[in-house]
Design a protein around this motif. Structure first.
Motif, PDB file in Angstrom:
ATOM      1  N   ARG A   2      82.587 -80.818   9.059  1.00 39.72           N
ATOM      2  CA  ARG A   2      83.400 -80.153  10.081  1.00 39.72           C
ATOM      3  C   ARG A   2      83.549 -78.660   9.777  1.00 39.72           C
ATOM      4  O   ARG A   2      83.472 -77.815  10.679  1.00 39.72           O
ATOM      5  CB  ARG A   2      84.784 -80.815  10.171  1.00 39.72           C
ATOM      6  N   CYS A  16      80.222 -76.909  10.500  1.00 39.18           N
ATOM      7  CA  CYS A  16      80.007 -76.774  11.944  1.00 39.18           C
ATOM      8  C   CYS A  16      80.871 -75.652  12.519  1.00 39.18           C
ATOM      9  O   CYS A  16      80.407 -74.843  13.331  1.00 39.18           O
ATOM     10  CB  CYS A  16      80.319 -78.091  12.649  1.00 39.18           C
ATOM     11  N   ALA A  17      82.127 -75.598  12.097  1.00 41.64           N
ATOM     12  CA  ALA A  17      83.035 -74.562  12.592  1.00 41.64           C
ATOM     13  C   ALA A  17      82.558 -73.177  12.171  1.00 41.64           C
ATOM     14  O   ALA A  17      82.605 -72.217  12.957  1.00 41.64           O
ATOM     15  CB  ALA A  17      84.446 -74.821  12.066  1.00 41.64           C
ATOM     16  N   ARG A  35      79.452 -72.169  14.263  1.00 46.02           N
ATOM     17  CA  ARG A  35      79.842 -71.807  15.630  1.00 46.02           C
ATOM     18  C   ARG A  35      80.488 -70.419  15.642  1.00 46.02           C
ATOM     19  O   ARG A  35      80.242 -69.616  16.535  1.00 46.02           O
ATOM     20  CB  ARG A  35      80.793 -72.856  16.202  1.00 46.02           C
ATOM     21  N   HIS A  89      81.229 -89.521  13.012  1.00 43.44           N
ATOM     22  CA  HIS A  89      81.889 -88.212  13.013  1.00 43.44           C
ATOM     23  C   HIS A  89      80.898 -87.094  13.332  1.00 43.44           C
ATOM     24  O   HIS A  89      81.221 -86.159  14.075  1.00 43.44           O
ATOM     25  CB  HIS A  89      82.554 -87.957  11.653  1.00 43.44           C
ATOM     26  N   LEU A  90      79.690 -87.168  12.780  1.00 44.63           N
ATOM     27  CA  LEU A  90      78.683 -86.139  13.048  1.00 44.63           C
ATOM     28  C   LEU A  90      78.311 -86.113  14.526  1.00 44.63           C
ATOM     29  O   LEU A  90      78.117 -85.040  15.112  1.00 44.63           O
ATOM     30  CB  LEU A  90      77.430 -86.390  12.207  1.00 44.63           C
ATOM     31  N   GLN A 123      80.178 -86.799  17.031  1.00 46.24           N
ATOM     32  CA  GLN A 123      81.249 -86.156  17.785  1.00 46.24           C
ATOM     33  C   GLN A 123      81.169 -84.636  17.700  1.00 46.24           C
ATOM     34  O   GLN A 123      81.679 -83.928  18.577  1.00 46.24           O
ATOM     35  CB  GLN A 123      82.610 -86.634  17.270  1.00 46.24           C
ATOM     36  N   LEU A 124      80.513 -84.117  16.662  1.00 43.46           N
ATOM     37  CA  LEU A 124      80.414 -82.677  16.458  1.00 43.46           C
ATOM     38  C   LEU A 124      79.184 -82.054  17.102  1.00 43.46           C
ATOM     39  O   LEU A 124      79.148 -80.846  17.343  1.00 43.46           O
ATOM     40  CB  LEU A 124      80.382 -82.365  14.957  1.00 43.46           C
ATOM     41  N   CYS A 125      78.164 -82.869  17.357  1.00 41.99           N
ATOM     42  CA  CYS A 125      76.861 -82.308  17.743  1.00 41.99           C
ATOM     43  C   CYS A 125      76.754 -81.967  19.217  1.00 41.99           C
ATOM     44  O   CYS A 125      77.461 -82.518  20.070  1.00 41.99           O
ATOM     45  CB  CYS A 125      75.735 -83.263  17.339  1.00 41.99           C
ATOM     46  N   ALA A 132      79.656 -82.414  22.515  1.00 44.88           N
ATOM     47  CA  ALA A 132      79.894 -80.968  22.605  1.00 44.88           C
ATOM     48  C   ALA A 132      79.131 -80.326  23.759  1.00 44.88           C
ATOM     49  O   ALA A 132      79.261 -79.130  23.994  1.00 44.88           O
ATOM     50  CB  ALA A 132      79.496 -80.289  21.292  1.00 44.88           C
TER      51      ALA A 132
END
Length: 244
Positions: free
Chosen positions: A144, A147-148, A151, A175-176, A178-180, A208
């Motif tokens: 996380r 990723c943040a 971005r 979880h990954l 949900q981030l992609c 996303a």
């Protein structure tokens, strides 16, 4: 064209999953080589958890990719993550993976400070962190944070995650995903590998993504690929030579 060119865009996250019988090494090498060839301002940070630079060069040579063209290029920064992550494994750090994240963060911030830079970050492979004993919750927090950061810096991020039990998504994958922004799903034929088909690839939209900019490919209509000494070839199922 498959996989779509320009994937991921700056600030986007591409999750690549693969299985033991259909490893996605060729896609990672293709991502890095294509990105660095795109322009003189292209930079890449390659974070490898389970393989050293020697292994990457060996795979590149077998794939007929000139390793000196990008792996030895000044445009690529290689971070060998395992020695750094070992402090978390040995229990020497109260915050697992903090030192690794700080190393990555310092590298990305320094590179992104250059004017007009086009930055790609590749993390290969995040599943290994849990396999060597780091709790899944800490691996997810690390993902996380990375990723943040990407971005925020408008860097493109590619994450590779090995699927150990096909059809049974693990907690880290959930979880990954949900981030992609997009998910490239690499998997073998149900009948195993053949002489004409090495595996299959599907492209899914991640949470996303509000409006997909690329043609999505479900598993039911997955694109086939064949690996050879000269690289990889993609084709729709039933259209390849010798494929019914």
């Amino acid at each position: 064209m498959f996989p779509p060119s320009g994937l991921p865009l700056p600030g986007e996250i591409l999750l690549i999953t693969d299985e033991l019988l259909a490893p996605a090494d060729f896609l990672l090498h293709r991502q890095v080589a294509t990105h660095l060839k795109a322009s003189k301002v292209s930079k890449c940070v390659l974070i490898s958890i389970s393989e050293d630079i020697g292994r990457w060069k060996a795979v590149a040579q077998r794939s007929n990719i000139n390793s000196t063209q990008y792996l030895d290029s000044g445009s690529l920064s290689f971070i060998d993550a395992m020695p750094i992550a070992s402090t978390a494994i040995d229990g020497e750090s109260s915050v697992p993976l903090k030192e690794l994240f700080q190393k990555i963060s310092a590298t990305l911030i320094q590179l992104s400070s250059e004017s007009g830079i086009d930055l790609l970050v590749v993390l290969d492979d995040i599943a290994s962190l849990e396999w060597v004993g780091i709790p899944a919750a800490d691996v997810v927090r690390f993902a996380r944070a990375l990723c943040a950061l990407c971005r925020k810096l408008k860097a493109s991020l590619v994450l590779r995650h090995h699927v150990t039990t096909p059809g049974e998504p693990d907690d880290i994958f959930k979880h990954l995903f949900q981030l992609c922004t997009y998910h490239l799903d690499v998997f073998p034929l149900s009948t195993g590998r053949s002489g004409t088909v090495s595996g299959q690839v599907a492209l899914h939209c991640g949470p996303a993504t509000l409006a997909p900019a690329h043609r999505l490919v479900p598993r039911s209509a997955a694109v086939h690929y064949r690996l050879s000494d000269t690289g990889s070839v993609f084709f729709d199922r039933g259209t390849g030579s010798g494929v019914l």
